[in-house]
Design an enzyme around this catalytic site. Structure first.
Site, short mmCIF file in Angstrom:
data_model
loop_
_atom_site.label_atom_id
_atom_site.label_comp_id
_atom_site.label_asym_id
_atom_site.label_seq_id
_atom_site.Cartn_x
_atom_site.Cartn_y
_atom_site.Cartn_z
N ARG A 42 0.79 -1.23 0.00
CA ARG A 42 0.00 0.00 0.00
C ARG A 42 0.83 1.28 0.00
O ARG A 42 0.60 2.16 -0.81
CB ARG A 42 -0.95 0.00 1.21
CG ARG A 42 -1.91 -1.14 1.24
CD ARG A 42 -2.94 -1.02 2.34
NE ARG A 42 -3.90 0.04 2.07
CZ ARG A 42 -4.98 0.27 2.81
NH1 ARG A 42 -5.24 -0.49 3.85
NH2 ARG A 42 -5.80 1.25 2.50
N HIS A 88 -8.02 -4.07 -6.71
CA HIS A 88 -7.66 -3.36 -5.48
C HIS A 88 -8.85 -3.32 -4.52
O HIS A 88 -9.64 -2.37 -4.53
CB HIS A 88 -7.21 -1.93 -5.81
CG HIS A 88 -6.45 -1.26 -4.70
ND1 HIS A 88 -5.15 -1.55 -4.40
CD2 HIS A 88 -6.83 -0.29 -3.83
CE1 HIS A 88 -4.74 -0.80 -3.39
NE2 HIS A 88 -5.75 -0.03 -3.03
N TYR A 131 -18.66 13.03 -11.24
CA TYR A 131 -18.65 14.29 -11.98
C TYR A 131 -17.40 14.47 -12.85
O TYR A 131 -17.38 15.38 -13.67
CB TYR A 131 -18.76 15.48 -11.03
CG TYR A 131 -20.03 15.51 -10.22
CD1 TYR A 131 -21.28 15.54 -10.85
CD2 TYR A 131 -20.00 15.50 -8.84
CE1 TYR A 131 -22.45 15.56 -10.11
CE2 TYR A 131 -21.16 15.53 -8.09
CZ TYR A 131 -22.38 15.56 -8.73
OH TYR A 131 -23.53 15.58 -8.00
#
Length: 823
Positions: A42, A88, A131
């Site tokens: 990570r 993931h 968006y």
């Protein structure tokens, strides 16, 4: 219903599964597993491709989705969903955060995602993924290319249903170019971005010279190149980071001192330190001003837009030194920030702290392996293809027999076996011939196959030669690095200053603010004949008079008016409209007193914000006792006491008649003489004491009697003790085009002109030559005199000594103004 048999305590205990474990050992084991997962999966980037797992999975999945730069954007939510579902499984928020950072040009030196929509700024976060839209940036193709040629190992995803690359091929050193940041368990990484062209040059040098030192590599990579530009001050910390993997450096904003308007100076910020936004700067400035740690700031305005980029305007109060205020801003705000380098990355799955040479070496080794595996893959594929092409050529040469063998076979298996036996073919060749289409049996097809065979043999020989030579492999890697730099490289943005130590930040929050005001030191203010003003700094013990020798001849060398004063004193500018405007010379351009260049001055009308054709005729001291004398174009004279001016910023000194204007002004004590020169070549001198001082609202009194059509071209004051006073007159024709006829000039001594009474016509100052009918310019003052053209260049005047009513001598060039030399 049968009764349920009762349970004994012993039977219940037998069904339980209880294990005794050591809590310390369990905690240690669980923490190590957690730490390993955070470090490896990570938080830390791989030193080979410079990517964290989530970033690598985003780029790989976008490539698999076909989101190339030449195709349309797709919703970011779709990308996040694909990455989360297949590769993931850590939630959509961290995936979108990583995607956003890959698209931000202020975060990465070379962005890897082309974002469409609001992907945030340094002060605000991005819009929601529903968006925004995204696709791969061109530079990302260089990281993901050749994945289908077995250049890297693939590993299973979290549930074993899909495959993902363990590392990306990375055609350029992405870790150094884009940097990285991350916090793991017990360690962290913070790497600065660099310039792609410089990093590639260093990598090629190390590739060709494995024994190169850090100093050698710094010839190519002198320091970080931050996306926001700015200035890096001091490179000692950078060298430490390049040597041992840890160091720090300071970054400063790029700031320029600019004029923001009349008598207003400001600091204009166009580049900020890395990851510092303008709103944060504004907030810190306001906090420092409110806490009275910072003085001299009048206003802060953010004029940043997407067309012109960053522009933060910090207005400075009058009387404050912009450079001193800037130094305080560097101390008290993030206009100066520090960056700590900690080059921690994964090498073969282990976190290591790497210097510049180690980072480049890991990348070079990775790239050599990529090119080697790609070449081996291509060699194997070309050998396979050549094998099939050779089989086809055999079949086409004996096509009739091949057809006969196939037609007489009972099934495909028998046909394949007979082809192998009859024509000595391999299993793959026989299978390929059985799948042959009839249109491939033309003569042209045979020519194509022979050309393909020759090409394949050439490529195979080249690949074998490449794989057989380490030098050729390194040369190939170098060529590909150069191509990446040419395609994706951009010029350096960050300026590197290897200067002295940076001023330390204040250690006490309650420390008193520094004095940022400009010292009230002696100076001399000049108004040039072409209307420019500047301030000459004088030492405290410098004499008030004497000639200051300019370092060189320049434009605007003639002086119309000058005042000895101090930097923070108040002066008055008398205008042609009869006003006096109060101003301080503190914000005027400043030059050393021994090297005055009037061309460095600022236009007086701009400095004082004059409009409507109004201009400055003189500058005077407001604390002087002598009254100020004014002369107008219609021959009116007036003296006004300095006490009448008061403390107002802008007052009227004379009530002018319609069409009249002030042509000159100067302090005039009783012992001085006032001088008028009219356009009809008449000069009048009389005692200043004959003009009693009047109030500001008065209109003055008759000064000189003018003939019909004449007007005053000069008015001035000659002090009683003045010596070497000269009278300069320039004659011309009212019929000539302005600037076309130089006319004639005459220089006489002031003693040639006898004094007359106030209100008289005076005496003739110059006899007109044929074609001349007016004086265009006149000047009376302490010699030597200097004439300048309309562009400020110096013009040659006749020698002094002409009779008062003599004619002038023709001039070589047009004279625009006459004044004193710099004193």
């Amino acid at each position: 219903m049968p009764a349920t048999p009762p349970q004994t305590p012993g039977s219940a205990r037998a069904e339980e599964r209880i294990e005794d474990v050591d809590v310390a050992a369990e905690m240690q084991g669980s923490f190590l597993e957690y730490a390993y997962s955070v470090i490896y999966s990570r938080a830390l980037p791989d030193a080979r491709d410079g990517l964290k797992p989530v970033q690598r999975r985003i780029l790989y999945q976008m490539a698999e989705m076909g989101l190339r730069p030449d195709r349309g954007h797709v919703k970011s939510a779709r990308v996040v969903g694909e990455v989360m579902g297949k590769l993931h499984p850590h939630g959509d928020a961290p995936i979108y955060d990583a995607l956003v950072r890959l698209a931000q040009p202020f975060s990465l030196r070379v962005p890897l995602v082309d974002g469409h929509g609001n992907f945030g700024s340094l002060d605000d976060g991005p819009a929601a993924p529903r968006y925004t839209e995204a696709r791969l940036a061109p530079a990302a193709l260089a990281l993901t290319e050749n994945l289908d040629e077995d250049v890297v190992d693939f590993i299973p995803n979290y549930d074993g249903q899909f495959q993902q690359p363990e590392v990306l091929p990375s055609a350029y050193p992405n870790l150094l170019v884009n940097g990285a940041t991350g916090i793991a368990v017990g360690m962290a990484t913070n790497m600065a971005p660099h310039n792609l062209i410089e990093v590639v040059a260093a990598a090629i040098h190390l590739l060709q010279n494995p024994a190169a030192t850090v100093e050698d590599l710094m010839e190519f990579v002198p320091g970080p190149d931050l996306p926001s530009g700015g200035i890096i001050v001091g490179l000692d910390g950078v060298k430490d980071a390049y040597t041992v993997g840890r160091g720090s450096f300071r970054t400063r904003a790029k700031v320029a001192v600019e004029s923001l308007g009349p008598r207003r100076t400001g600091l204009v910020v166009t580049e900020l330190p890395y990851l510092v936004g303008p709103e944060r700067i504004i907030e810190k400035i306001k906090d420092a001003v409110n806490a009275k740690k910072l003085t001299g700031i009048a206003d802060v305005t953010d004029l940043t837009d997407r067309h012109h980029g960053l522009r933060l305007v910090i207005a400075i109060k009058t009387g404050f030194d912009p450079q001193a205020v800037l130094e305080q801003l560097y101390r008290l705000t993030p206009l100066e920030d520090s960056f700590s380098i900690n080059n921690v990355a994964l090498v073969q799955g282990q976190p290591q702290t790497l210097g510049l040479k180690e980072l480049l070496r890991v990348y070079i080794d990775h790239r050599i392996r990529v090119v080697t595996r790609r070449s081996e893959f291509r060699l194997a594929r070309r050998r396979e293809r050549l094998h099939l092409v050779e089989g086809l050529l055999i079949a086409i040469l004996d096509i009739d027999e091949v057809i006969q063998v196939i037609r007489t076979s009972d099934d495909g298996e028998q046909a394949r076996a007979r082809l192998i036996d009859v024509f000595d073919l391999s299993h793959a060749q026989a299978e390929y011939i059985l799948e042959l289409r009839l249109r491939r049996l033309t003569k042209f097809s045979r020519v194509e196959l022979e050309a393909e065979r020759d090409s394949l043999m050439t490529e195979i020989a080249q690949l074998e030669e490449l794989l057989g030579s380490e030098a050729l492999l390194r040369a190939q890697v170098a060529r590909e690095l150069e191509a990446a730099a040419d395609t994706y490289g951009t010029p350096r943005r960050t300026l590197l200053l290897n200067g002295g130590p940076v001023t330390a930040r204040p250690s006490r929050s309650g420390a008193a603010p520094a004095d940022l005001q400009i010292a009230d030191s002696p100076c001399r203010v000049y108004l040039s004949a072409t209307g420019r003003m500047l301030r000459a700094e004088l030492s405290a013990d410098a004499p008030s008079g004497g000639v200051v020798t300019p370092t060189r001849r320049s434009k605007h060398d003639a002086v119309r008016s000058s005042v000895d004063t101090t930097t923070r004193a108040d002066l008055g500018a008398v205008t042609s409209a009869g006003r006096i405007v109060r101003f301080s010379p503190v914000d005027l351009p400043s030059v050393p007193g021994n090297s005055v260049q009037l061309s460095a001055g600022i236009r007086a009308d701009q400095y004082l914000a004059l409009t409507g054709g109004e201009h400055i005729v003189a500058i005077v001291a407001l604390d002087a006792e002598p009254p100020i004398a004014l002369g107008t174009a219609q021959g009116v004279v007036k003296r006004v006491s300095a006490a009448e001016i008061g403390t107002k910023h802008d007052v009227e000194l004379i009530a002018l008649k319609p069409g009249d204007r002030v042509v000159g002004a100067a302090p005039a004590p009783d012992g001085a003489e006032l001088v008028f020169v009219a356009s009809d070549a008449q000069l009048l001198r009389f005692d200043a004491s004959s003009v009693r001082p009047q109030g500001r609202s008065a209109g003055g009194m008759a000064g000189v009697r003018l003939t019909a059509g004449a007007s005053t071209v000069y008015f001035g004051v000659v002090e009683a003790e003045a010596s070497d006073v000269l009278v300069v007159t320039v004659a011309g024709s009212t019929q000539a085009i302005a600037g076309a006829d130089p006319g004639s000039a005459k220089v006489s001594t002031y003693d040639e002109f006898p004094p007359k009474g106030r209100g008289t016509g005076g005496v003739r100052a110059q006899r007109f030559l044929k074609g001349e009918d007016t004086l265009t310019i006149a000047w009376v003052g302490q010699g030597p005199a200097r004439a300048v053209g309309t562009d400020g260049t110096v013009r040659v005047l006749p020698d002094a000594g002409a009779k008062r009513d003599a004619s002038g001598q023709p001039l070589d060039g047009v004279i625009g103004a006459v004044g004193e030399i710099v004193r």
